[in-house]
Design a protein around this motif. Structure first.
Motif, PDB file in Angstrom:
ATOM      1  N   VAL A 146       5.455  -1.563   5.726  1.00  0.00           N
ATOM      2  CA  VAL A 146       5.589  -2.227   4.452  1.00  0.00           C
ATOM      3  C   VAL A 146       7.029  -1.762   3.860  1.00  0.00           C
ATOM      4  CG1 VAL A 146       4.659  -2.388   2.232  1.00  0.00           C
ATOM      5  CG2 VAL A 146       3.106  -2.304   4.111  1.00  0.00           C
ATOM      6  N   HIS A 147       7.354  -0.749   4.068  1.00  0.00           N
ATOM      7  CA  HIS A 147       8.575  -0.157   3.415  1.00  0.00           C
ATOM      8  C   HIS A 147       9.677  -0.872   4.210  1.00  0.00           C
ATOM      9  CE1 HIS A 147      11.507   2.288   1.083  1.00  0.00           C
ATOM     10  NE2 HIS A 147      12.394   2.561   2.670  1.00  0.00           N
ATOM     11  N   THR A 148       9.490  -0.895   5.260  1.00  0.00           N
ATOM     12  CA  THR A 148      10.802  -1.489   6.498  1.00  0.00           C
ATOM     13  C   THR A 148      10.816  -2.743   6.198  1.00  0.00           C
ATOM     14  OG1 THR A 148      10.506   0.286   8.118  1.00  0.00           O
ATOM     15  CG2 THR A 148      11.481  -1.689   8.793  1.00  0.00           C
ATOM     16  N   LEU A 149       9.693  -3.545   5.907  1.00  0.00           N
ATOM     17  CA  LEU A 149       9.719  -4.897   5.859  1.00  0.00           C
ATOM     18  C   LEU A 149      10.457  -5.148   4.350  1.00  0.00           C
ATOM     19  CD1 LEU A 149       6.009  -6.027   6.844  1.00  0.00           C
ATOM     20  CD2 LEU A 149       8.210  -6.629   8.035  1.00  0.00           C
ATOM     21  N   HIS A 150      10.117  -4.601   3.640  1.00  0.00           N
ATOM     22  CA  HIS A 150      10.862  -4.690   1.946  1.00  0.00           C
ATOM     23  C   HIS A 150      12.221  -4.551   1.986  1.00  0.00           C
ATOM     24  CE1 HIS A 150       7.357  -6.162  -0.301  1.00  0.00           C
ATOM     25  NE2 HIS A 150       6.709  -5.013   0.206  1.00  0.00           N
ATOM     26  N   ASP A 151      12.596  -3.709   2.970  1.00  0.00           N
ATOM     27  CA  ASP A 151      14.197  -3.149   3.147  1.00  0.00           C
ATOM     28  C   ASP A 151      14.904  -4.229   3.940  1.00  0.00           C
ATOM     29  OD1 ASP A 151      13.845  -1.080   1.422  1.00  0.00           O
ATOM     30  OD2 ASP A 151      14.079   0.325   2.982  1.00  0.00           O
ATOM     31  N   ALA A 152      14.321  -5.462   4.594  1.00  0.00           N
ATOM     32  CA  ALA A 152      14.896  -6.103   5.802  1.00  0.00           C
ATOM     33  C   ALA A 152      15.582  -7.212   5.107  1.00  0.00           C
ATOM     34  CB  ALA A 152      13.801  -6.708   6.435  1.00  0.00           C
ATOM     35  N   GLY A 153      15.511  -7.309   3.813  1.00  0.00           N
ATOM     36  CA  GLY A 153      16.507  -8.458   3.093  1.00  0.00           C
ATOM     37  C   GLY A 153      15.937  -9.737   3.052  1.00  0.00           C
ATOM     38  N   GLN A 154      14.647  -9.809   3.402  1.00  0.00           N
ATOM     39  CA  GLN A 154      13.795 -11.084   3.337  1.00  0.00           C
ATOM     40  C   GLN A 154      13.175 -11.162   2.165  1.00  0.00           C
ATOM     41  OE1 GLN A 154      13.855 -13.582   5.823  1.00  0.00           O
ATOM     42  NE2 GLN A 154      14.828 -12.293   7.643  1.00  0.00           N
ATOM     43  N   ASP A 155      12.575 -12.470   1.796  1.00  0.00           N
ATOM     44  CA  ASP A 155      11.861 -12.454   0.492  1.00  0.00           C
ATOM     45  C   ASP A 155      10.574 -12.466   1.022  1.00  0.00           C
ATOM     46  OD1 ASP A 155      10.934 -13.130  -1.966  1.00  0.00           O
ATOM     47  OD2 ASP A 155      11.610 -15.226  -1.990  1.00  0.00           O
ATOM     48  N   LEU A 156       9.814 -11.550   1.090  1.00  0.00           N
ATOM     49  CA  LEU A 156       8.566 -11.127   1.633  1.00  0.00           C
ATOM     50  C   LEU A 156       7.551 -10.878   0.313  1.00  0.00           C
ATOM     51  CD1 LEU A 156       9.497  -9.346   4.593  1.00  0.00           C
ATOM     52  CD2 LEU A 156       9.286 -11.713   4.589  1.00  0.00           C
ATOM     53  N   GLU A 157       6.190 -11.167   0.574  1.00  0.00           N
ATOM     54  CA  GLU A 157       5.149 -10.950   0.082  1.00  0.00           C
ATOM     55  C   GLU A 157       4.207 -10.201   0.998  1.00  0.00           C
ATOM     56  OE1 GLU A 157       1.537 -12.928  -2.398  1.00  0.00           O
ATOM     57  OE2 GLU A 157       3.298 -13.472  -2.766  1.00  0.00           O
ATOM     58  N   VAL A 158       3.736  -8.719   0.891  1.00  0.00           N
ATOM     59  CA  VAL A 158       3.284  -8.113   1.825  1.00  0.00           C
ATOM     60  C   VAL A 158       2.062  -7.443   1.428  1.00  0.00           C
ATOM     61  CG1 VAL A 158       3.565  -6.191   3.795  1.00  0.00           C
ATOM     62  CG2 VAL A 158       5.668  -7.291   2.814  1.00  0.00           C
ATOM     63  N   SER A 159       0.853  -7.915   2.223  1.00  0.00           N
ATOM     64  CA  SER A 159      -0.472  -7.340   1.819  1.00  0.00           C
ATOM     65  C   SER A 159      -0.729  -6.431   3.460  1.00  0.00           C
ATOM     66  CB  SER A 159      -1.546  -8.384   1.992  1.00  0.00           C
ATOM     67  OG  SER A 159      -1.146  -9.180   0.912  1.00  0.00           O
ATOM     68  N   GLU A 160      -1.847  -5.382   2.959  1.00  0.00           N
ATOM     69  CA  GLU A 160      -2.066  -4.663   4.047  1.00  0.00           C
ATOM     70  C   GLU A 160      -3.504  -4.120   4.037  1.00  0.00           C
ATOM     71  OE1 GLU A 160      -0.741  -0.399   3.354  1.00  0.00           O
ATOM     72  OE2 GLU A 160       0.413  -1.413   1.816  1.00  0.00           O
ATOM     73  N   CYS A 161      -4.025  -3.937   5.284  1.00  0.00           N
ATOM     74  CA  CYS A 161      -5.528  -3.333   5.385  1.00  0.00           C
ATOM     75  C   CYS A 161      -5.609  -2.411   6.759  1.00  0.00           C
ATOM     76  CB  CYS A 161      -6.349  -4.611   5.285  1.00  0.00           C
ATOM     77  SG  CYS A 161      -6.040  -5.876   6.627  1.00  0.00           S
ATOM     78  N   GLY A 162      -6.694  -1.776   6.978  1.00  0.00           N
ATOM     79  CA  GLY A 162      -6.709  -0.792   7.879  1.00  0.00           C
ATOM     80  C   GLY A 162      -7.555  -1.228   9.072  1.00  0.00           C
ATOM     81  N   SER A 163      -7.950  -2.560   9.228  1.00  0.00           N
ATOM     82  CA  SER A 163      -8.766  -2.835  10.356  1.00  0.00           C
ATOM     83  C   SER A 163      -8.815  -4.488  10.709  1.00  0.00           C
ATOM     84  CB  SER A 163     -10.148  -2.464  10.297  1.00  0.00           C
ATOM     85  OG  SER A 163     -10.991  -3.240   9.342  1.00  0.00           O
ATOM     86  N   VAL A 164      -9.341  -4.723  11.786  1.00  0.00           N
ATOM     87  CA  VAL A 164      -9.324  -6.323  12.239  1.00  0.00           C
ATOM     88  C   VAL A 164     -10.421  -6.863  11.195  1.00  0.00           C
ATOM     89  CG1 VAL A 164      -9.923  -7.911  13.785  1.00  0.00           C
ATOM     90  CG2 VAL A 164      -8.376  -6.088  14.280  1.00  0.00           C
ATOM     91  N   GLY A 165     -11.525  -6.189  10.925  1.00  0.00           N
ATOM     92  CA  GLY A 165     -12.454  -6.773  10.197  1.00  0.00           C
ATOM     93  C   GLY A 165     -12.035  -7.050   8.632  1.00  0.00           C
ATOM     94  N   ALA A 166     -11.526  -5.882   8.239  1.00  0.00           N
ATOM     95  CA  ALA A 166     -11.168  -5.916   6.929  1.00  0.00           C
ATOM     96  C   ALA A 166      -9.960  -7.225   6.629  1.00  0.00           C
ATOM     97  CB  ALA A 166     -10.320  -4.741   6.221  1.00  0.00           C
ATOM     98  N   ALA A 167      -9.173  -7.406   7.681  1.00  0.00           N
ATOM     99  CA  ALA A 167      -8.093  -8.219   7.684  1.00  0.00           C
ATOM    100  C   ALA A 167      -8.724  -9.835   7.645  1.00  0.00           C
ATOM    101  CB  ALA A 167      -7.109  -8.270   8.745  1.00  0.00           C
TER     102      ALA A 167
END
Length: 228
Positions: free
Chosen positions: A19-40
């Motif tokens: 997530v940190h790397t994505l936010h530093d990539a210079g793109q306009d991003l909105e990032v969500s996260e979860c820990g399993s396929v089921g949760a996703a």
């Protein structure tokens, strides 16, 4: 509007790093996260809008490519970029077979993820250099075939090739384009001849090696020549 990305990985520390790397990539991003396929899948079913999923392969309850298979089956409308500690070229090919839009090894340099993200968001398929290097480089026949035949694919053949890159089976391509299965098979055969390949995976690898992305295959796009 920011690009909405869902990161699925069972290791909180590594997931936070992504997530940190994505936010530093210079793109306009909105990032969500979860820990399993089921949760996703629960989040997506509940209305989470995601335009790209970044997916770890090995998580509790989802080993090997099963996580990707499940995600592609349940949400074939959302592109998936795989991150995995398994760098076996056979695994990379299997992910491509299942319709992954890219594969990034977890051992890759930190700048590879932003590069992969940029290519996938631009409509390309990202494959690690180690994966491409095990293939025989595009030969003169492939260069000549793409220049003479690939550049003159019909609009319908471009649509079929786009479906192949997106990992859709023939039956789904036929349904989407309102064609018979036999007609789609004929188009696929012509496409393979044009690219001098013999399988879907080889076709995707050929396009990835050539730097040809999904947007290049859209009807009306200017044909892109195969590069060395």
């Amino acid at each position: 509007m920011p690009m909405k990305i869902l990161v699925v990985d069972d290791h909180p520390l590594y997931r936070s790093g992504i997530v940190h790397t994505l936010h530093d990539a210079g793109q306009d991003l909105e990032v969500s996260e979860c820990g399993s396929v089921g949760a996703a899948l629960e989040k997506l079913d509940a209305g989470l809008a995601a335009e790209l999923i970044i997916l770890d392969l090995n998580m509790p309850g989802s080993q090997g490519v099963e996580a990707l298979r499940t995600m592609r089956t349940r949400r074939p409308d959302i592109p998936v970029l795989v991150l995995s500690a398994n760098e076996d070229p056979r695994t990379v090919r299997e992910c491509v077979d299942l319709g992954a839009y890219g594969f990034v090894p977890k051992s890759a340099p930190i700048d590879m993820l932003p590069s992969a993200l940029q290519l996938v968001l631009a409509g390309g398929v990202f494959l690690p250099p180690s994966s491409l290097s095990v293939d025989v480089p595009a030969n003169p026949a492939q260069h000549d075939a793409w220049a003479k035949l690939g550049a003159r694919l019909t609009e319908r053949q471009r649509q079929v090739l786009l479906g192949i890159v997106q990992g859709k089976p023939n039956k789904v391509i036929a349904r989407d384009l309102n064609l018979s299965d036999a007609t789609v098979k004929t188009h696929v055969s012509h496409i393979f001849d044009a690219l001098v390949v013999s399988s879907r995976t080889e076709a995707v690898y050929a396009l990835a090696r050539a730097g040809i992305g999904i947007r290049d295959l859209e009807v009306g796009a200017t044909p892109v020549p195969l590069r060395a």
